[in-house]
Design a protein around this motif. Structure first.
Motif, PDB file in Angstrom:
ATOM      1  N   THR A   1       0.818  -1.216   0.000  1.00 59.51           N
ATOM      2  CA  THR A   1       0.000   0.000   0.000  1.00 59.51           C
ATOM      3  C   THR A   1       0.850   1.264   0.000  1.00 59.51           C
ATOM      4  N   TRP A   2       1.920   1.260   0.792  1.00 59.13           N
ATOM      5  CA  TRP A   2       2.722   2.471   0.966  1.00 59.13           C
ATOM      6  C   TRP A   2       3.860   2.509  -0.049  1.00 59.13           C
ATOM      7  N   SER A   3       3.711   3.362  -1.050  1.00 65.57           N
ATOM      8  CA  SER A   3       4.749   3.537  -2.064  1.00 65.57           C
ATOM      9  C   SER A   3       5.829   4.479  -1.537  1.00 65.57           C
ATOM     10  N   ALA A   4       6.909   4.612  -2.283  1.00 66.22           N
ATOM     11  CA  ALA A   4       7.980   5.533  -1.891  1.00 66.22           C
ATOM     12  C   ALA A   4       7.459   6.961  -1.807  1.00 66.22           C
ATOM     13  N   ASP A   5       6.604   7.355  -2.751  1.00 63.61           N
ATOM     14  CA  ASP A   5       6.030   8.704  -2.719  1.00 63.61           C
ATOM     15  C   ASP A   5       5.173   8.908  -1.471  1.00 63.61           C
ATOM     16  N   ASP A   6       4.420   7.876  -1.089  1.00 66.65           N
ATOM     17  CA  ASP A   6       3.574   7.976   0.102  1.00 66.65           C
ATOM     18  C   ASP A   6       4.416   8.145   1.364  1.00 66.65           C
ATOM     19  N   ILE A   7       5.495   7.384   1.447  1.00 69.15           N
ATOM     20  CA  ILE A   7       6.370   7.471   2.625  1.00 69.15           C
ATOM     21  C   ILE A   7       7.020   8.847   2.693  1.00 69.15           C
ATOM     22  N   HIS A   8       7.470   9.351   1.548  1.00 73.75           N
ATOM     23  CA  HIS A   8       8.054  10.695   1.516  1.00 73.75           C
ATOM     24  C   HIS A   8       7.039  11.737   1.980  1.00 73.75           C
ATOM     25  N   LEU A   9       5.809  11.612   1.514  1.00 73.44           N
ATOM     26  CA  LEU A   9       4.766  12.570   1.894  1.00 73.44           C
ATOM     27  C   LEU A   9       4.530  12.538   3.404  1.00 73.44           C
TER      28      LEU A   9
END
Length: 506
Positions: free
Chosen positions: A262-270
């Motif tokens: 569920t958690w992509s790299a972009d999501d984690i960065h956000l």
């Protein structure tokens, strides 16, 4: 299953017109709408604030629907028309199991003509000075005569009613006593110092703090529309926005089981970017945070007191499930605890801030900003907030969203450090004030993150292990594997000349 917050015999007078009008005013802005009616609805646990919903038997639960007639008003003299009367004394304590949980309410409101005025609800209480009985004060508006010229709408909210801290403290102590041995004796002596003291008022006080300071803290928090506090009835509740993924503006909610997909790299960065903006808001203000009496702040002296208890906890977990709490991981935990005075001296020299304290996929989601159309972090369940290094929140999140053995930890830790630096500078320019926060160098920040990871593992994860011995925590094996793999990649916290792990302590 429908749950009732106040069952037969409970005092429901607090859920009156004033209470719901405060919610509408805060949600829609003051002087814009009038509360017509409210009713309790069925709450889907998959869309609730927490995954564990307190519920009773269907036969015992009741739905309550309160509606005002065309000629009824919401002034204080007529407020009894909007409430269900009970025979219970207002000062009689409410049984904890009858009043705790999450409860969904649908509020019907009517837009007010611009000529109608109300006063915005205000709280006169400081977060650091709890009162014996408190709700937000409000002067409500009577039903508008020109109803035909206004629009109607609905607002969905969740009332989160909290158990008193002594109940949670005793519950954890019972679990420790059932384990027997050293942990039973040690935990009983320090049960009031394990983070649950004042947990029943902490979220209420933090909600008021967010209203006061605004900024990043208010922006990343789940919206709180009203709070209730009545010490004589042991009643503590918050009214929160209804975070419902079905509405299309909420994602990543209750995603622990599917976090890796569920958690992509972009999501984690956000998430780390928005988290850093909150951390920057309080960075370097340790004195202010430590003076907030409703928080349970870990400190170097406290760790000296807690050390024997957590050592017993680690040994018990290893004995109960050596495949889960492996020799390697358990021994590293014990080494950290044995030298916790040294490590906490380092933590207290490093810049600290107000942290969420339970920052993982069980307590966060992403939501769409209605103004900008961009996604942003939304964090809820702030019961374990405290003064700590910001890396403590970061390593907990990474333990949940990255696969065991991931090589991306240094990248995300450094990303958070840089985001913290940017947020701190931005807030300095915006406020025009000199903030005392200091962002450490990349190397220093990473070294403190290693200590923060061991702190998370030796204290919080160790307590998860005790809970797991009573009820299986499905996601715990993955978290333990992630922590262990990362410890192997990061290397020892101290140099070999300090004889780290030369002797087994199990």
């Amino acid at each position: 299953m429908t749950t009732a917050m106040f069952k037969t015999g409970m005092n429901r007078t607090i859920l009156n017109q004033d209470f719901f009008q405060t919610i509408v005013d805060r949600a829609l802005s003051p002087r814009t709408a009038w509360t017509k009616s409210w009713s309790e609805e069925e709450l889907d646990s998959s869309a609730s604030i927490l995954s564990n919903i307190s519920s009773g038997d269907d036969d015992e639960d009741e739905d309550y629907d309160v509606d005002f007639g065309p000629n009824e008003h919401s002034s204080s003299s007529n407020s009894n028309r909007a409430t269900l009367q009970t025979s219970q004394s207002a000062d009689e304590p409410c049984p904890m199991n009858d009043m705790t949980g999450h409860f969904l309410y649908r509020i019907e409101y009517q837009q007010l003509p611009k000529t109608i005025h109300t006063r915005y609800p205000t709280s006169t209480h400081s977060p650091s000075s709890p009162s014996s009985s408190r709700t937000l004060s409000i002067a409500t508006t009577s039903r508008p005569e020109a109803a035909a010229h206004t629009e109607e709408g609905q607002l969905w909210v969740v009332i989160k009613s909290k158990p008193i801290d002594t109940a949670l403290i005793e519950l954890t102590n019972i679990m420790a006593q059932l384990q027997g041995g050293d942990i039973a004796e040690e935990y009983d002596q320090v049960k009031d110092l394990t983070g649950f003291r004042n947990s029943h008022i902490r979220e209420i006080e933090l909600a008021e703090l967010a209203w006061q300071v605004g900024g990043a803290m208010e922006r990343i928090s789940a919206k709180v529309y009203n709070v209730l506090r009545n010490d004589s009835q042991q009643l503590y509740a918050l009214c929160l926005e209804y975070l419902n993924p079905a509405l299309g503006n909420i994602t990543h909610m209750n995603s622990t089981e599917t976090a890796l997909s569920t958690w992509s790299a972009d999501d984690i960065h956000l998430a780390l970017r928005d988290l850093a903006s909150f951390h920057a808001q309080f960075l370097g203000q340790e004195k202010r945070i430590l003076e907030m009496s409703f928080l349970e702040n870990p400190t170097r002296p406290m760790m000296k007191v807690l050390r024997p208890t957590y050592e017993a906890m680690v040994k018990t977990n290893h004995k109960n499930d050596p495949d889960l709490f492996t020799q390697f991981l358990s021994q590293h935990m014990l080494d950290y605890l044995a030298h916790s005075d040294e490590y906490w001296a380092t933590l207290e020299r490093s810049p600290r801030t107000l942290i969420h304290g339970d920052f993982n996929t069980r307590n966060i989601c992403l939501r769409l900003d209605q103004t900008t159309g961009a996604q942003q972090l939304c964090a809820y369940d702030w019961e374990l907030a405290c003064c700590h290094v910001p890396q403590r929140d970061v390593v907990e999140l990474l333990s949940f969203v990255l696969p065991p053995g991931s090589t991306e930890w240094p990248h995300y830790i450094e990303y958070h450090r840089l985001a913290l630096q940017v947020s701190l500078e931005s807030q300095r320019k915006h406020t025009g004030s000199v903030r005392h926060g200091r962002v450490p160098s990349s190397m220093e920040y990473y070294e403190v993150a290693k200590i923060a990871l061991m702190d998370f593992a030796s204290l919080r994860v160790a307590m998860y292990g005790i809970s797991n011995s009573f009820k299986q925590v499905d996601w715990l094996p993955r978290i333990l594997s992630s922590v262990e793999a990362q410890l192997k990649r990061m290397g020892p916290l101290r140099s070999r000349r300090d004889k780290v792990l030369h002797e087994s302590k199990l």
